[in-house]
Design a protein around this motif. Structure first.
Motif, PDB file in Angstrom:
ATOM      1  N   UNK A   1       9.625   1.105  11.875  1.00  0.00           N
ATOM      2  CA  UNK A   1       9.903   1.336  10.471  1.00  0.00           C
ATOM      3  C   UNK A   1       8.784   2.120   9.783  1.00  0.00           C
ATOM      4  N   UNK A   2       9.203   3.033   8.876  1.00  0.00           N
ATOM      5  CA  UNK A   2       8.253   3.824   8.106  1.00  0.00           C
ATOM      6  C   UNK A   2       7.773   2.996   6.924  1.00  0.00           C
ATOM      7  N   UNK A   3       6.559   3.226   6.523  1.00  0.00           N
ATOM      8  CA  UNK A   3       6.042   2.531   5.355  1.00  0.00           C
ATOM      9  C   UNK A   3       4.829   3.254   4.809  1.00  0.00           C
ATOM     10  N   UNK A   4       4.472   2.912   3.578  1.00  0.00           N
ATOM     11  CA  UNK A   4       3.293   3.452   2.923  1.00  0.00           C
ATOM     12  C   UNK A   4       2.661   2.332   2.111  1.00  0.00           C
ATOM     13  N   UNK A   5       1.354   2.176   2.273  1.00  0.00           N
ATOM     14  CA  UNK A   5       0.610   1.160   1.530  1.00  0.00           C
ATOM     15  C   UNK A   5      -0.565   1.854   0.846  1.00  0.00           C
ATOM     16  N   UNK A   6      -0.545   1.854  -0.474  1.00  0.00           N
ATOM     17  CA  UNK A   6      -1.621   2.482  -1.239  1.00  0.00           C
ATOM     18  C   UNK A   6      -2.858   1.584  -1.221  1.00  0.00           C
ATOM     19  N   UNK A   7      -4.036   2.198  -1.071  1.00  0.00           N
ATOM     20  CA  UNK A   7      -5.272   1.419  -1.041  1.00  0.00           C
ATOM     21  C   UNK A   7      -5.523   0.737  -2.383  1.00  0.00           C
ATOM     22  N   UNK A   8      -5.157   1.410  -3.471  1.00  0.00           N
ATOM     23  CA  UNK A   8      -5.258   0.826  -4.809  1.00  0.00           C
ATOM     24  C   UNK A   8      -3.835   0.500  -5.239  1.00  0.00           C
ATOM     25  N   UNK A   9      -3.494  -0.782  -5.354  1.00  0.00           N
ATOM     26  CA  UNK A   9      -2.116  -1.142  -5.739  1.00  0.00           C
ATOM     27  C   UNK A   9      -1.647  -0.490  -7.039  1.00  0.00           C
TER      28      UNK A   9
END
Length: 112
Positions: A98-106
């Motif tokens: 699955x593709x995903x993206x998690x920003x370092x700063x919410x």
């Protein structure tokens, strides 16, 4: 997950599933991709414009590499990255979901 100024077009695959995917992103001129990570390898090709790209935890436009049309790049899982668009940029990404993206700063996450 990218916010205003970005559009996605899925070409193949279900981004939520463990299967191959291909999609294209269109970014407006000046669009900033905030520092983030992905859960799996992604491979990209610049189809139009110039993407300025770098690895790192803090956005620093002066520390990016210009990737003009025809350039390719690989994004390893868990490696922080960021960038910005010079002109309208279209690039294609492919990998296995699955593709995903998690920003370092919410606070950078447009889904909040």
């Amino acid at each position: 997950s990218m916010g205003d100024g970005a559009e996605i077009a899925v070409i193949e695959g279900d981004l939520a599933e463990e299967e191959p995917f291909t999609f294209r992103l269109r970014l407006e001129d000046g669009y900033r991709i905030k520092p983030h990570i992905h859960p799996a390898y992604e491979r990209g090709t610049i189809l139009q414009g110039t993407l300025h790209f770098a690895h790192g935890e803090a956005f620093d436009a002066d520390n990016t590499t210009a990737l003009p049309e025809g350039s390719t790049f690989i994004m390893p899982p868990g490696a922080p990255m960021y960038g910005y668009a010079e002109g309208e940029v279209i690039f294609q990404l492919h990998g296995t979901g699955p593709w995903g993206i998690e920003y370092l700063d919410p606070e950078h996450d447009p889904r909040q």
